[in-house]
Design a protein around this motif. Structure first.
Motif, PDB file in Angstrom:
ATOM      1  N   GLY A 235       5.108   2.286  -6.992  1.00  0.00           N
ATOM      2  CA  GLY A 235       3.965   2.668  -6.172  1.00  0.00           C
ATOM      3  C   GLY A 235       4.121   2.345  -4.702  1.00  0.00           C
ATOM      4  N   ILE A 236       5.369   2.201  -4.252  1.00  0.00           N
ATOM      5  CA  ILE A 236       5.664   1.861  -2.859  1.00  0.00           C
ATOM      6  C   ILE A 236       6.278   3.085  -2.183  1.00  0.00           C
ATOM      7  CG2 ILE A 236       7.058   0.371  -1.353  1.00  0.00           C
ATOM      8  CD1 ILE A 236       7.032  -1.679  -3.694  1.00  0.00           C
ATOM      9  N   ALA A 237       5.848   3.346  -0.954  1.00  0.00           N
ATOM     10  CA  ALA A 237       6.392   4.489  -0.216  1.00  0.00           C
ATOM     11  C   ALA A 237       7.888   4.303   0.017  1.00  0.00           C
ATOM     12  CB  ALA A 237       5.677   4.647   1.113  1.00  0.00           C
ATOM     13  N   GLY A 238       8.638   5.343  -0.267  1.00  0.00           N
ATOM     14  CA  GLY A 238      10.079   5.314  -0.045  1.00  0.00           C
ATOM     15  C   GLY A 238      10.430   5.522   1.409  1.00  0.00           C
ATOM     16  N   PHE A 239      11.687   5.293   1.728  1.00  0.00           N
ATOM     17  CA  PHE A 239      12.163   5.388   3.106  1.00  0.00           C
ATOM     18  C   PHE A 239      11.983   6.801   3.659  1.00  0.00           C
ATOM     19  CE2 PHE A 239      15.198   5.301   6.604  1.00  0.00           C
ATOM     20  CZ  PHE A 239      14.871   4.094   7.189  1.00  0.00           C
ATOM     21  N   ASP A 240      12.374   7.813   2.878  1.00  0.00           N
ATOM     22  CA  ASP A 240      12.224   9.195   3.346  1.00  0.00           C
ATOM     23  C   ASP A 240      10.772   9.524   3.658  1.00  0.00           C
ATOM     24  OD1 ASP A 240      14.861  10.231   3.456  1.00  0.00           O
ATOM     25  OD2 ASP A 240      14.867  10.596   1.297  1.00  0.00           O
ATOM     26  N   GLU A 241       9.866   9.136   2.762  1.00  0.00           N
ATOM     27  CA  GLU A 241       8.439   9.428   2.955  1.00  0.00           C
ATOM     28  C   GLU A 241       7.908   8.771   4.228  1.00  0.00           C
ATOM     29  OE1 GLU A 241       4.146   8.766   0.694  1.00  0.00           O
ATOM     30  OE2 GLU A 241       5.992   8.174  -0.330  1.00  0.00           O
ATOM     31  N   LEU A 242       8.251   7.513   4.427  1.00  0.00           N
ATOM     32  CA  LEU A 242       7.790   6.797   5.615  1.00  0.00           C
ATOM     33  C   LEU A 242       8.378   7.387   6.894  1.00  0.00           C
ATOM     34  CD1 LEU A 242       8.038   3.150   4.295  1.00  0.00           C
ATOM     35  CD2 LEU A 242       5.932   4.324   4.993  1.00  0.00           C
ATOM     36  N   ARG A 243       9.670   7.621   6.864  1.00  0.00           N
ATOM     37  CA  ARG A 243      10.334   8.150   8.061  1.00  0.00           C
ATOM     38  C   ARG A 243       9.818   9.539   8.405  1.00  0.00           C
ATOM     39  NH1 ARG A 243      16.678   8.682   7.753  1.00  0.00           N
ATOM     40  NH2 ARG A 243      15.958  10.366   6.440  1.00  0.00           N
ATOM     41  N   ASP A 244       9.596  10.379   7.387  1.00  0.00           N
ATOM     42  CA  ASP A 244       9.029  11.713   7.614  1.00  0.00           C
ATOM     43  C   ASP A 244       7.634  11.607   8.211  1.00  0.00           C
ATOM     44  OD1 ASP A 244      11.350  12.816   6.602  1.00  0.00           O
ATOM     45  OD2 ASP A 244      10.459  13.398   4.672  1.00  0.00           O
ATOM     46  N   ALA A 245       6.840  10.650   7.724  1.00  0.00           N
ATOM     47  CA  ALA A 245       5.487  10.453   8.261  1.00  0.00           C
ATOM     48  C   ALA A 245       5.544  10.019   9.721  1.00  0.00           C
ATOM     49  CB  ALA A 245       4.741   9.421   7.431  1.00  0.00           C
ATOM     50  N   VAL A 246       6.431   9.097  10.038  1.00  0.00           N
ATOM     51  CA  VAL A 246       6.566   8.604  11.412  1.00  0.00           C
ATOM     52  C   VAL A 246       6.944   9.747  12.354  1.00  0.00           C
ATOM     53  CG1 VAL A 246       8.008   7.135  12.899  1.00  0.00           C
ATOM     54  CG2 VAL A 246       7.023   6.212  10.783  1.00  0.00           C
ATOM     55  N   LEU A 247       7.919  10.531  11.960  1.00  0.00           N
ATOM     56  CA  LEU A 247       8.322  11.670  12.797  1.00  0.00           C
ATOM     57  C   LEU A 247       7.230  12.738  12.826  1.00  0.00           C
ATOM     58  CD1 LEU A 247      12.056  11.855  11.716  1.00  0.00           C
ATOM     59  CD2 LEU A 247      11.232  11.351  14.029  1.00  0.00           C
ATOM     60  N   GLY A 248       6.603  12.977  11.687  1.00  0.00           N
ATOM     61  CA  GLY A 248       5.574  14.005  11.595  1.00  0.00           C
ATOM     62  C   GLY A 248       4.315  13.679  12.375  1.00  0.00           C
ATOM     63  N   PHE A 249       3.991  12.393  12.491  1.00  0.00           N
ATOM     64  CA  PHE A 249       2.807  11.980  13.243  1.00  0.00           C
ATOM     65  C   PHE A 249       3.088  11.830  14.732  1.00  0.00           C
ATOM     66  CE2 PHE A 249       1.071  10.303   9.091  1.00  0.00           C
ATOM     67  CZ  PHE A 249       0.025  11.214   9.027  1.00  0.00           C
TER      68      PHE A 249
ATOM     69  N   GLN B  24      22.606  -1.484   4.924  1.00  0.00           N
ATOM     70  CA  GLN B  24      22.888  -2.624   4.053  1.00  0.00           C
ATOM     71  C   GLN B  24      21.672  -2.969   3.202  1.00  0.00           C
ATOM     72  OE1 GLN B  24      25.899  -4.226   3.649  1.00  0.00           O
ATOM     73  NE2 GLN B  24      26.581  -2.484   4.880  1.00  0.00           N
ATOM     74  N   GLY B  25      21.882  -3.102   1.908  1.00  0.00           N
ATOM     75  CA  GLY B  25      20.815  -3.475   0.993  1.00  0.00           C
ATOM     76  C   GLY B  25      19.852  -2.350   0.672  1.00  0.00           C
ATOM     77  N   ALA B  26      20.285  -1.111   0.874  1.00  0.00           N
ATOM     78  CA  ALA B  26      19.406   0.042   0.642  1.00  0.00           C
ATOM     79  C   ALA B  26      18.863   0.055  -0.776  1.00  0.00           C
ATOM     80  CB  ALA B  26      20.146   1.342   0.946  1.00  0.00           C
ATOM     81  N   VAL B  27      17.566   0.305  -0.874  1.00  0.00           N
ATOM     82  CA  VAL B  27      16.896   0.460  -2.161  1.00  0.00           C
ATOM     83  C   VAL B  27      16.508   1.929  -2.275  1.00  0.00           C
ATOM     84  CG1 VAL B  27      14.886  -0.209  -3.540  1.00  0.00           C
ATOM     85  CG2 VAL B  27      16.014  -1.908  -2.075  1.00  0.00           C
ATOM     86  N   MET B  28      16.879   2.547  -3.353  1.00  0.00           N
ATOM     87  CA  MET B  28      16.612   3.971  -3.526  1.00  0.00           C
ATOM     88  C   MET B  28      15.113   4.251  -3.577  1.00  0.00           C
ATOM     89  SD  MET B  28      19.553   5.423  -3.450  1.00  0.00           S
ATOM     90  CE  MET B  28      19.886   4.217  -2.190  1.00  0.00           C
ATOM     91  N   ASP B  29      14.728   5.378  -3.003  1.00  0.00           N
ATOM     92  CA  ASP B  29      13.321   5.766  -2.968  1.00  0.00           C
ATOM     93  C   ASP B  29      12.719   5.841  -4.363  1.00  0.00           C
ATOM     94  OD1 ASP B  29      13.333   5.846  -0.228  1.00  0.00           O
ATOM     95  OD2 ASP B  29      13.177   8.022  -0.074  1.00  0.00           O
ATOM     96  N   SER B  30      13.469   6.351  -5.322  1.00  0.00           N
ATOM     97  CA  SER B  30      12.941   6.485  -6.684  1.00  0.00           C
ATOM     98  C   SER B  30      12.546   5.125  -7.269  1.00  0.00           C
ATOM     99  CB  SER B  30      13.961   7.178  -7.588  1.00  0.00           C
ATOM    100  OG  SER B  30      15.174   6.439  -7.613  1.00  0.00           O
ATOM    101  N   GLU B  31      13.310   4.100  -6.931  1.00  0.00           N
ATOM    102  CA  GLU B  31      13.012   2.749  -7.402  1.00  0.00           C
ATOM    103  C   GLU B  31      11.701   2.235  -6.801  1.00  0.00           C
ATOM    104  OE1 GLU B  31      15.371  -1.478  -7.202  1.00  0.00           O
ATOM    105  OE2 GLU B  31      16.570   0.358  -7.210  1.00  0.00           O
ATOM    106  N   LEU B  32      11.499   2.488  -5.512  1.00  0.00           N
ATOM    107  CA  LEU B  32      10.263   2.063  -4.850  1.00  0.00           C
ATOM    108  C   LEU B  32       9.070   2.858  -5.355  1.00  0.00           C
ATOM    109  CD1 LEU B  32      11.481   1.676  -1.161  1.00  0.00           C
ATOM    110  CD2 LEU B  32      10.973  -0.131  -2.801  1.00  0.00           C
ATOM    111  N   GLU B  33       9.250   4.173  -5.447  1.00  0.00           N
ATOM    112  CA  GLU B  33       8.151   5.042  -5.866  1.00  0.00           C
ATOM    113  C   GLU B  33       7.689   4.711  -7.281  1.00  0.00           C
ATOM    114  OE1 GLU B  33      10.032   8.758  -4.988  1.00  0.00           O
ATOM    115  OE2 GLU B  33       9.663   8.530  -2.839  1.00  0.00           O
ATOM    116  N   ALA B  34       8.607   4.265  -8.136  1.00  0.00           N
ATOM    117  CA  ALA B  34       8.246   3.863  -9.494  1.00  0.00           C
ATOM    118  C   ALA B  34       7.326   2.643  -9.478  1.00  0.00           C
ATOM    119  CB  ALA B  34       9.502   3.565 -10.309  1.00  0.00           C
TER     120      ALA B  34
END
Length: 125
Positions: free
Chosen positions: A66-80, A54-64
């Motif tokens: 300068g904010i980390a998008g959901f995919d980037e954050l989630r990948d970092a969390v799993l990757g670390f 609910q209320g999802a904001v697209m990663d492209s909108e955040l990245e524009a």
């Protein structure tokens, strides 16, 4: 030695899920261990199609901005190396199965999460 951080999610709010990933990524970057338990409809945050939150904001909108998008954050969390758990009941509630989840996400019940947390504080987001 820093303490293990335990986070829980309980609803399908994109805002809460995004912030949980921000907190988890920050803690991991400081060398803390992190465990996330997604219960209820928050399990949607652990699928490739997180846009159903609910209320999802697209990663492209955040990245524009300068904010980390959901995919980037989630990948970092799993990757670390965070331990990430999806609630069995949440999967049933959303009609998902374990194969719908990202690689590395374990399907567990709340008792497993609480047992792992022990006497440590649990942050509910």
């Amino acid at each position: 030695m820093s303490r293990h951080m335990f986070l829980t999610l309980a609803d399908d709010s994109w805002q809460r899920a995004h912030y949980a990933m921000v907190v988890a990524a920050g803690a991991l970057s400081l060398g803390r261990d992190v465990t996330i338990f997604a219960g209820g409809r928050s399990v949607l945050a652990l699928t490739p199609d997180w846009q159903k939150l609910q209320g999802a904001v697209m990663d492209s909108e955040l990245e524009a901005q300068g904010i980390a998008g959901f995919d980037e954050l989630r990948d970092a969390v799993l990757g670390f190396g965070a331990t990430v758990m999806a609630c069995e009941t949440g999967l049933t509630m959303t009609g998902l199965v374990s194969e719908d989840l990202l690689e590395g996400v374990a399907v567990k019940g709340i008792v497993s999460f609480l047992e792992l947390a022990g006497d440590n504080p649990v942050l509910a987001l």
